[in-house]
Design an enzyme around this catalytic site. Structure first.
Site, PDB file in Angstrom:
ATOM      1  N   LYS A 116      32.130  -3.089   7.579  1.00  0.00           N
ATOM      2  CA  LYS A 116      31.466  -3.523   8.814  1.00  0.00           C
ATOM      3  C   LYS A 116      30.405  -4.612   8.591  1.00  0.00           C
ATOM      4  O   LYS A 116      30.176  -5.441   9.462  1.00  0.00           O
ATOM      5  CB  LYS A 116      30.831  -2.328   9.534  1.00  0.00           C
ATOM      6  CG  LYS A 116      31.846  -1.428  10.230  1.00  0.00           C
ATOM      7  CD  LYS A 116      31.141  -0.339  11.022  1.00  0.00           C
ATOM      8  CE  LYS A 116      32.146   0.554  11.721  1.00  0.00           C
ATOM      9  NZ  LYS A 116      31.510   1.580  12.560  1.00  0.00           N
ATOM     10  N   ASN A 167      14.680  10.064   9.213  1.00  0.00           N
ATOM     11  CA  ASN A 167      15.752   9.910   8.206  1.00  0.00           C
ATOM     12  C   ASN A 167      15.391  10.534   6.876  1.00  0.00           C
ATOM     13  O   ASN A 167      14.227  10.572   6.484  1.00  0.00           O
ATOM     14  CB  ASN A 167      16.084   8.434   8.003  1.00  0.00           C
ATOM     15  CG  ASN A 167      17.408   8.256   7.291  1.00  0.00           C
ATOM     16  OD1 ASN A 167      18.428   8.816   7.728  1.00  0.00           O
ATOM     17  ND2 ASN A 167      17.426   7.541   6.183  1.00  0.00           N
TER      18      ASN A 167
HETATM   19  P1  NDP Z   1      26.126   5.782   7.076  1.00  0.00           P
HETATM   20  O1  NDP Z   1      26.653   6.235   5.773  1.00  0.00           O
HETATM   21  O2  NDP Z   1      25.803   4.363   7.297  1.00  0.00           O
HETATM   22  O3  NDP Z   1      24.772   6.617   7.399  1.00  0.00           O
HETATM   23  C1  NDP Z   1      24.763   8.008   7.266  1.00  0.00           C
HETATM   24  C2  NDP Z   1      23.412   8.557   7.733  1.00  0.00           C
HETATM   25  O4  NDP Z   1      23.466   9.979   7.680  1.00  0.00           O
HETATM   26  C3  NDP Z   1      22.240   8.124   6.879  1.00  0.00           C
HETATM   27  O5  NDP Z   1      21.103   7.989   7.694  1.00  0.00           O
HETATM   28  C4  NDP Z   1      22.077   9.323   5.933  1.00  0.00           C
HETATM   29  O6  NDP Z   1      20.755   9.472   5.456  1.00  0.00           O
HETATM   30  C5  NDP Z   1      22.389  10.459   6.867  1.00  0.00           C
HETATM   31  N1  NDP Z   1      22.819  11.653   6.163  1.00  0.00           N
HETATM   32  C6  NDP Z   1      23.995  11.837   5.501  1.00  0.00           C
HETATM   33  N2  NDP Z   1      24.040  13.084   4.985  1.00  0.00           N
HETATM   34  C7  NDP Z   1      22.868  13.682   5.328  1.00  0.00           C
HETATM   35  C8  NDP Z   1      22.315  14.971   5.081  1.00  0.00           C
HETATM   36  N3  NDP Z   1      22.996  15.908   4.395  1.00  0.00           N
HETATM   37  N4  NDP Z   1      21.106  15.252   5.596  1.00  0.00           N
HETATM   38  C9  NDP Z   1      20.410  14.332   6.307  1.00  0.00           C
HETATM   39  N5  NDP Z   1      20.877  13.081   6.564  1.00  0.00           N
HETATM   40  C10 NDP Z   1      22.090  12.766   6.077  1.00  0.00           C
HETATM   41  O7  NDP Z   1      27.177   6.292   8.150  1.00  0.00           O
HETATM   42  P2  NDP Z   1      27.368   5.764   9.648  1.00  0.00           P
HETATM   43  O8  NDP Z   1      26.029   5.566  10.254  1.00  0.00           O
HETATM   44  O9  NDP Z   1      28.326   4.657   9.657  1.00  0.00           O
HETATM   45  O10 NDP Z   1      28.099   7.013  10.318  1.00  0.00           O
HETATM   46  C11 NDP Z   1      27.368   8.186  10.651  1.00  0.00           C
HETATM   47  C12 NDP Z   1      28.265   9.070  11.508  1.00  0.00           C
HETATM   48  O11 NDP Z   1      28.517   8.383  12.740  1.00  0.00           O
HETATM   49  C13 NDP Z   1      29.639   9.363  10.878  1.00  0.00           C
HETATM   50  O12 NDP Z   1      29.934  10.727  11.034  1.00  0.00           O
HETATM   51  C14 NDP Z   1      30.599   8.510  11.704  1.00  0.00           C
HETATM   52  O13 NDP Z   1      31.867   9.115  11.801  1.00  0.00           O
HETATM   53  C15 NDP Z   1      29.882   8.494  13.045  1.00  0.00           C
HETATM   54  N6  NDP Z   1      30.262   7.389  13.904  1.00  0.00           N
HETATM   55  C16 NDP Z   1      30.725   7.711  15.152  1.00  0.00           C
HETATM   56  C17 NDP Z   1      31.144   6.727  16.012  1.00  0.00           C
HETATM   57  C18 NDP Z   1      31.661   7.120  17.340  1.00  0.00           C
HETATM   58  O14 NDP Z   1      32.246   6.273  18.034  1.00  0.00           O
HETATM   59  N7  NDP Z   1      31.461   8.358  17.776  1.00  0.00           N
HETATM   60  C19 NDP Z   1      31.057   5.293  15.665  1.00  0.00           C
HETATM   61  C20 NDP Z   1      30.500   5.059  14.348  1.00  0.00           C
HETATM   62  C21 NDP Z   1      30.130   6.089  13.499  1.00  0.00           C
HETATM   63  P3  NDP Z   1      20.239   8.664   4.159  1.00  0.00           P
HETATM   64  O15 NDP Z   1      19.793   7.316   4.642  1.00  0.00           O
HETATM   65  O16 NDP Z   1      19.134   9.504   3.668  1.00  0.00           O
HETATM   66  O17 NDP Z   1      21.397   8.579   3.194  1.00  0.00           O
END
Ligand code: NDP
Length: 282
Positions: free
Chosen positions: A68, A152
């Site tokens: 992306k 976060n």
């Molecule tokens: P990224 O990998 O860019 O970001 C993931 C985020 O989740 C980060 O802020 C990360 O924190 C946090 N995170 C992950 N694991 C944990 C945990 N165990 N505890 C706390 N925080 C956690 O992913 P995306 O933002 O691209 O995607 C996030 C979700 O959004 C996915 O499930 C994806 O499928 C969904 N999504 C849904 C869409 C829709 O149309 N409904 C469209 C796009 C995405 P840290 O910074 O600390 O790593």
């Protein structure tokens, strides 16, 4: 036989990508001779893949993880919103030129509008600081949200999103570290889980203090494969109105459909198609 208009999604992994189901259903319902393909692209082959899509005269395509951000270097024109977000999820191709948009945050906003929830002047708390959080927060602020509290796990990612948002929308974003059992401030109007917690494992949920939720809060999830996440169920138990990530998925797909075809997608058809896939947990 005529050649179909070709669209699709590029990413890695792309198994079980739900966009094919909803987009193809919308094309078929309108009897459009369009086809949506799921295309796995290896990291080092992105440039070759884009040239291939141009050569095959694709009308456009979706972009998913991990491309992306990386795709931007190959885009000829990028929308203002996608530029601020720093990511593109929808590309249209016209005379070999690539135009990039980001429909994720707009799809989220449309899901809220569908539920008659306005963001104007509202205080938002957003758990997460990844791609979804970035797209959602930019669109919320463009739509007139008052301010955004970014909660976060990693300080680095949280502070980066805070700084990026404040450079476009001064003093509107604030960061706080996601500690276990964190309280959601009682002046928050809309709370969003924009993390991936609950995606792979439906029994997981962000570890906030759910007792701090108030019934006046609207609580939203981004998890696209489950309309009844534990996060949303816990919010419902506190009397909150909830909005699922499956709706966001449908609306971001409907926006891509509109960008490519110039037509309005049938939301019910897309929703039914999603309901009938194994991907979707009711
Ligand atoms: P990224 O990998 O860019 O970001 C993931 C985020 O989740 C980060 O802020 C990360 O924190 C946090 N995170 C992950 N694991 C944990 C945990 N165990 N505890 C706390 N925080 C956690 O992913 P995306 O933002 O691209 O995607 C996030 C979700 O959004 C996915 O499930 C994806 O499928 C969904 N999504 C849904 C869409 C829709 O149309 N409904 C469209 C796009 C995405 P840290 O910074 O600390 O790593």
């Amino acid at each position: 036989m005529y050649q179909k208009y070709l669209t699709g999604v590029i990413g890695d992994p792309v198994d079980n990508n739900p966009s094919a189901v909803i987009e193809q259903a919308a094309f078929d319902a309108m009897k459009l001779p369009w086809q949506y393909l799921i295309l796995q692209v290896k990291q080092e082959k992105l440039k070759d893949a884009i040239n291939g899509l141009k050569a095959l005269e694709f009308v456009g395509f979706n972009v998913t993880m991990p491309f992306k951000q990386e795709i931007i270097q190959y885009i000829n024109n990028i929308s203002h919103e996608a530029e601020i977000i720093g990511a593109v999820n929808t590309v249209s191709i016209n005379n070999g030129m690539l135009y990039g948009e980001n429909t994720d945050g707009k799809g989220f906003l449309m899901a809220l509008q569908n539920e008659k929830v306005s963001v104007l002047g509202k205080k938002i708390a957003l758990i997460g600081a990844g791609g979804a959080a970035r797209a959602i927060s930019v669109e919320l602020l463009l739509a007139g949200a008052k301010d955004i509290l970014i909660i976060n796990r990693s300080t680095e990612h949280g502070k980066k999103l805070e700084a990026d948002l404040n450079s476009y929308f001064p003093c509107k974003a604030h960061f706080c570290v996601f500690n276990k059992d964190i309280d959601i401030p009682n002046d928050i109007d809309i709370l969003v889980n924009a993390t991936s917690v609950g995606f792979e494992n439906p029994n997981e949920f962000p570890d906030i203090n759910y007792q701090s939720l108030q019934s006046k809060m609207v609580v939203c999830d981004v998890i696209p494969n489950n309309a009844n996440t534990m996060f949303l169920n816990k919010a419902k138990e506190k009397g909150c109105k909830t909005i699922s990530g499956t709706l966001m998925l449908i609306y971001q797909g409907a926006l891509s459909f509109n960008i490519w075809t110039g037509k309005k997608a049938n939301i019910n058809i897309m929703q039914n198609a999603l309901n009938n896939t194994l991907f979707y947990k009711k």
